[in-house]
Every structure is written in structure tokens, then in C-alpha cells.
Design a protein around this motif. Structure first.
Motif, mmCIF file in Angstrom:
data_model
loop_
_atom_site.group_PDB
_atom_site.id
_atom_site.type_symbol
_atom_site.label_atom_id
_atom_site.label_comp_id
_atom_site.label_asym_id
_atom_site.label_seq_id
_atom_site.Cartn_x
_atom_site.Cartn_y
_atom_site.Cartn_z
ATOM 1 N N HIS A 4 36.512 44.668 44.706
ATOM 2 C CA HIS A 4 37.198 45.869 45.921
ATOM 3 C C HIS A 4 37.528 44.774 47.251
ATOM 4 C CE1 HIS A 4 38.760 49.399 46.783
ATOM 5 N NE2 HIS A 4 37.822 49.671 48.468
ATOM 6 N N THR A 5 36.901 44.531 47.628
ATOM 7 C CA THR A 5 36.936 43.672 48.926
ATOM 8 C C THR A 5 38.126 42.528 48.899
ATOM 9 O OG1 THR A 5 34.625 43.868 49.919
ATOM 10 C CG2 THR A 5 35.748 42.305 51.148
ATOM 11 N N VAL A 6 37.534 41.721 47.792
ATOM 12 C CA VAL A 6 38.852 41.165 47.701
ATOM 13 C C VAL A 6 39.999 41.316 46.536
ATOM 14 C CG1 VAL A 6 39.910 38.984 45.857
ATOM 15 C CG2 VAL A 6 37.422 39.326 46.641
ATOM 16 N N PHE A 7 40.208 42.521 45.792
ATOM 17 C CA PHE A 7 41.703 43.097 45.708
ATOM 18 C C PHE A 7 42.391 43.726 46.816
ATOM 19 C CE2 PHE A 7 40.059 44.237 41.001
ATOM 20 C CZ PHE A 7 41.412 43.676 40.642
ATOM 21 N N ASP B 283 36.719 61.816 34.585
ATOM 22 C CA ASP B 283 37.721 62.723 33.619
ATOM 23 C C ASP B 283 37.521 62.873 32.639
ATOM 24 O OD1 ASP B 283 38.547 62.937 36.345
ATOM 25 O OD2 ASP B 283 40.096 62.471 35.890
ATOM 26 N N THR B 284 37.065 62.403 31.775
ATOM 27 C CA THR B 284 36.543 61.606 30.564
ATOM 28 C C THR B 284 35.184 61.383 30.577
ATOM 29 O OG1 THR B 284 36.423 59.472 30.327
ATOM 30 C CG2 THR B 284 38.931 60.511 30.068
ATOM 31 N N GLY B 285 34.003 61.346 31.090
ATOM 32 C CA GLY B 285 32.624 61.196 30.472
ATOM 33 C C GLY B 285 32.894 59.400 30.326
ATOM 34 N N ALA B 286 33.513 58.615 30.092
ATOM 35 C CA ALA B 286 33.718 56.957 29.589
ATOM 36 C C ALA B 286 32.724 56.423 30.435
ATOM 37 C CB ALA B 286 34.669 56.685 29.801
ATOM 38 N N SER B 287 32.080 55.286 30.102
ATOM 39 C CA SER B 287 31.381 53.739 30.816
ATOM 40 C C SER B 287 32.741 52.137 30.950
ATOM 41 C CB SER B 287 30.254 53.340 30.392
ATOM 42 O OG SER B 287 30.230 53.336 29.050
ATOM 43 N N VAL B 288 32.495 51.886 31.940
ATOM 44 C CA VAL B 288 32.818 51.030 32.406
ATOM 45 C C VAL B 288 32.618 49.867 31.583
ATOM 46 C CG1 VAL B 288 35.006 50.081 33.720
ATOM 47 C CG2 VAL B 288 34.683 52.125 33.720
ATOM 48 N N VAL B 289 33.484 48.351 31.310
ATOM 49 C CA VAL B 289 32.536 47.005 31.320
ATOM 50 C C VAL B 289 33.933 46.508 31.589
ATOM 51 C CG1 VAL B 289 31.574 45.399 29.173
ATOM 52 C CG2 VAL B 289 31.482 48.051 28.455
ATOM 53 N N TYR B 290 33.366 45.714 32.720
ATOM 54 C CA TYR B 290 34.060 44.739 33.964
ATOM 55 C C TYR B 290 33.924 43.591 33.064
ATOM 56 C CZ TYR B 290 34.320 48.184 36.488
ATOM 57 O OH TYR B 290 34.300 50.093 37.090
ATOM 58 N N GLN B 291 34.873 42.723 32.443
ATOM 59 C CA GLN B 291 35.148 41.750 31.985
ATOM 60 C C GLN B 291 36.142 40.805 32.874
ATOM 61 O OE1 GLN B 291 33.514 41.023 29.091
ATOM 62 N NE2 GLN B 291 33.688 42.669 27.530
ATOM 63 N N PRO B 292 35.373 40.467 33.820
ATOM 64 C CA PRO B 292 36.590 39.460 34.858
ATOM 65 C C PRO B 292 36.921 38.101 33.888
ATOM 66 C CG PRO B 292 34.268 39.748 36.014
ATOM 67 C CD PRO B 292 34.714 40.182 34.770
ATOM 68 N N MET B 293 38.348 38.452 33.854
ATOM 69 C CA MET B 293 38.779 36.590 33.510
ATOM 70 C C MET B 293 39.905 35.233 34.019
ATOM 71 S SD MET B 293 41.708 38.550 30.908
ATOM 72 C CE MET B 293 43.510 39.319 31.978
ATOM 73 N N LEU B 294 39.823 34.634 33.463
ATOM 74 C CA LEU B 294 40.900 33.938 33.904
ATOM 75 C C LEU B 294 41.983 33.879 33.580
ATOM 76 C CD1 LEU B 294 40.944 31.930 36.815
ATOM 77 C CD2 LEU B 294 41.067 29.974 35.230
ATOM 78 N N LEU B 295 43.097 34.838 34.372
ATOM 79 C CA LEU B 295 44.701 35.044 34.062
ATOM 80 C C LEU B 295 45.415 33.993 33.588
ATOM 81 C CD1 LEU B 295 46.279 37.411 32.859
ATOM 82 C CD2 LEU B 295 47.845 37.044 35.342
ATOM 83 N N ASP C 99 42.209 39.757 36.486
ATOM 84 C CA ASP C 99 42.184 39.024 37.218
ATOM 85 C C ASP C 99 42.660 39.401 38.372
ATOM 86 O OD1 ASP C 99 42.568 36.685 39.436
ATOM 87 O OD2 ASP C 99 43.033 35.729 37.318
ATOM 88 N N VAL C 100 41.885 39.591 39.870
ATOM 89 C CA VAL C 100 42.522 40.124 41.041
ATOM 90 C C VAL C 100 43.454 39.544 41.243
ATOM 91 C CG1 VAL C 100 40.115 40.699 41.942
ATOM 92 C CG2 VAL C 100 41.101 37.882 42.327
ATOM 93 N N THR D 130 43.431 31.982 41.508
ATOM 94 C CA THR D 130 42.163 32.808 41.158
ATOM 95 C C THR D 130 40.889 31.917 40.557
ATOM 96 O OG1 THR D 130 42.537 33.467 39.299
ATOM 97 C CG2 THR D 130 43.725 35.007 41.451
ATOM 98 N N LEU D 131 41.229 31.032 40.362
ATOM 99 C CA LEU D 131 39.782 30.388 39.789
ATOM 100 C C LEU D 131 38.261 30.655 40.585
ATOM 101 C CD1 LEU D 131 38.202 28.398 37.732
ATOM 102 C CD2 LEU D 131 39.265 27.058 38.761
ATOM 103 N N PRO D 132 38.317 29.840 41.740
ATOM 104 C CA PRO D 132 37.582 30.391 42.947
ATOM 105 C C PRO D 132 36.795 32.005 43.006
ATOM 106 C CG PRO D 132 39.025 29.642 44.420
ATOM 107 C CD PRO D 132 39.314 29.113 42.653
ATOM 108 N N LEU D 133 38.051 33.111 42.598
ATOM 109 C CA LEU D 133 37.868 34.151 43.957
ATOM 110 C C LEU D 133 37.288 34.781 41.808
ATOM 111 C CD1 LEU D 133 41.288 34.766 45.454
ATOM 112 C CD2 LEU D 133 38.556 34.891 46.417
ATOM 113 N N MET D 134 37.827 34.100 41.220
ATOM 114 C CA MET D 134 37.103 35.048 39.678
ATOM 115 C C MET D 134 35.562 34.649 39.161
ATOM 116 S SD MET D 134 38.822 37.013 39.419
ATOM 117 C CE MET D 134 38.251 38.187 37.824
ATOM 118 N N ARG D 135 35.711 32.799 39.945
ATOM 119 C CA ARG D 135 34.139 32.491 39.379
ATOM 120 C C ARG D 135 33.011 33.368 40.060
ATOM 121 N NH1 ARG D 135 34.738 26.007 39.373
ATOM 122 N NH2 ARG D 135 35.407 25.891 36.942
ATOM 123 N N ALA D 136 33.676 33.620 41.325
ATOM 124 C CA ALA D 136 32.310 34.295 42.550
ATOM 125 C C ALA D 136 32.470 35.844 41.773
ATOM 126 C CB ALA D 136 32.941 34.185 44.040
#
Length: 206
Positions: free
Chosen positions: A119-122, A37-49, A18-19, A96-102
Motif C-alpha cells: 500500500h505504501t508503494v502504491f 461484500d462477497t466473503g471471498a479471500s484474496v490470493v495476492y500474486q506479485p508479478m513483473l509486468l 505490478d505496482v 518496478t523490478l526492485p519494487l516487485m522483488r521487495a
């Protein structure tokens, strides 16, 4: 019951965030190097804290002033270690409700803009300390970065976006998430930006 399955691969990182969480911001700044460094991929999971807190009975460290002050000093230590900027936001807590929805909407409908937008929001919150509780400031800041108010408002009001954010938040709670950031590698759960060394170990030991 929600139905978003966990990622099974040991070479993937699930990043629940959550931002409004400065710890999420710090972890966010390190994901690129972890991938490299690890060759891993990232699955982003935006949630509402806030939803996670409500469901689990947890609360922000800021709810206890002494703990909140210490926690942010500790985050500043990590920012120096990571060589990234960090500023305490004087307008915290942020709704952050509107931000996390956006952000969720960007991920769903404009995936190529999801990472730059997040990144812009963070940065607005945790580098520049802007008051994103003020819709005018938030709107002007995002418009300056190239995101029109009409686009953002459309995403915020989209029923599918609302449902997706709620679903991911529900699934996070079902899987044991109680704060942000929370990272999963395979079946292992890691809470907090100060557990990134353990994340690296989990990715490289498989």
C-alpha cells in the motif's frame, strides 16, 4: 515449466499485479470492499509486468501517446467513481523490478508487513507521484514509512525472492495473463480494474 497451481475455489480471488500499473492500484483499492461484500479471500500474486510484456509482445498504452493520454483520463474517471485519489506520475514508466522483488520478499518473509508495504508503494507512485526511479527517493520514502534500507535491499538481493518473482511471472504468462491487473475467479480470467463488476458477479453467482 513453473509449478504454482491455480486456486480452484470459486470463493477466492487471485490478484496478479505490478505496482507500476495505475490500473493495478485502482483495483487494489477495491479489493477490501469486494472481500467484505462477497466473503471471498484474496490470493495476492506479485508479478513483473515488464516480463509479461516481453513474453507476450504486449506493451503499455503509454507506448502510443494518444492511447496513453486517453487511458489515464479513463482511469481518472474510475478513481472518481471509486472515491480514491489518483495522480498521474510524471516519472512514468517506473522500473518496478526492485519494487516487485521487495514486495515479493515481504510476502515470503514478512507476511504481516506485505499489505502495508505494498500500500505504501502504491500510494507513493499513484497518489503522491514520487520518482521511484531514483533509489534515494524510494529509500527515503520507505524508510519514513518504517522500512529500513537494509531490510529492503536484503529482500531485493535474496535469490529465493528473485526466483519466486520470476516463477509467478512465468506462471501468469502460462495462464494467459498479458497485462495488469489480472484477476482469476475459479477458471475465469478478468483483465483490468474496469472488470471488477464481473469479478463480483463471478463470486456471488457461485
Amino acid at each position: 515449466m513453473s509449478h504454482i497451481p491455480p486456486v480452484d475455489s470459486d470463493r477466492q480471488v487471485e490478484f496478479f499485479f505490478d505496482v507500476g500499473s495505475p490500473a493495478s492500484y485502482l483495483a487494489w483499492t477495491q479489493l477490501e470492499s469486494i472481500q467484505r461484500d462477497t466473503g471471498a479471500s484474496v490470493v495476492y500474486q506479485p508479478m513483473l509486468l515488464g516480463g509479461v510484456f516481453q513474453a507476450t509482445g504486449n506493451a503499455s498504452p503509454a507506448a502510443v501517446p494518444a492511447k496513453g493520454d486517453y487511458t489515464f483520463r479513463d482511469l481518472e474517471r474510475y478513481a472518481r467513481r471509486y472515491h480514491v485519489p489518483l495522480q498521474r506520475n510524471p516519472h512514468f514508466p517506473i522500473n518496478t523490478l526492485p519494487l516487485m522483488r521487495a514486495i515479493t520478499g515481504m510476502q515470503m518473509h514478512h507476511p504481516d508487513r506485505f499489505l502495508p508495504f505494498t500500500h505504501t508503494v502504491f500510494e507513493a507512485l499513484w497518489v503522491h507521484g514520487l520518482n521511484f526511479n531514483d533509489p534515494a527517493i524510494a529509500g527515503a520514502t520507505l524508510a519514513k514509512a518504517g522500512y529500513s534500507p537494509e531490510l529492503i535491499q536484503g529482500l531485493i538481493e535474496d535469490p529465493q525472492v528473485k526466483a519466486r518473482l520470476k516463477s509467478v511471472t512465468d506462471v501468469a504468462v502460462e495462464r494467459g495473463v498479458f497485462g495488469a491487473p489480472t484477476i482469476f475467479v475459479g477458471g475465469e480470467i478478468f483483465w483490468g480494474q474496469d472488470r471488477l463488476d464481473w469479478v463480483r458477479d463471478a463470486l456471488t453467482s457461485s
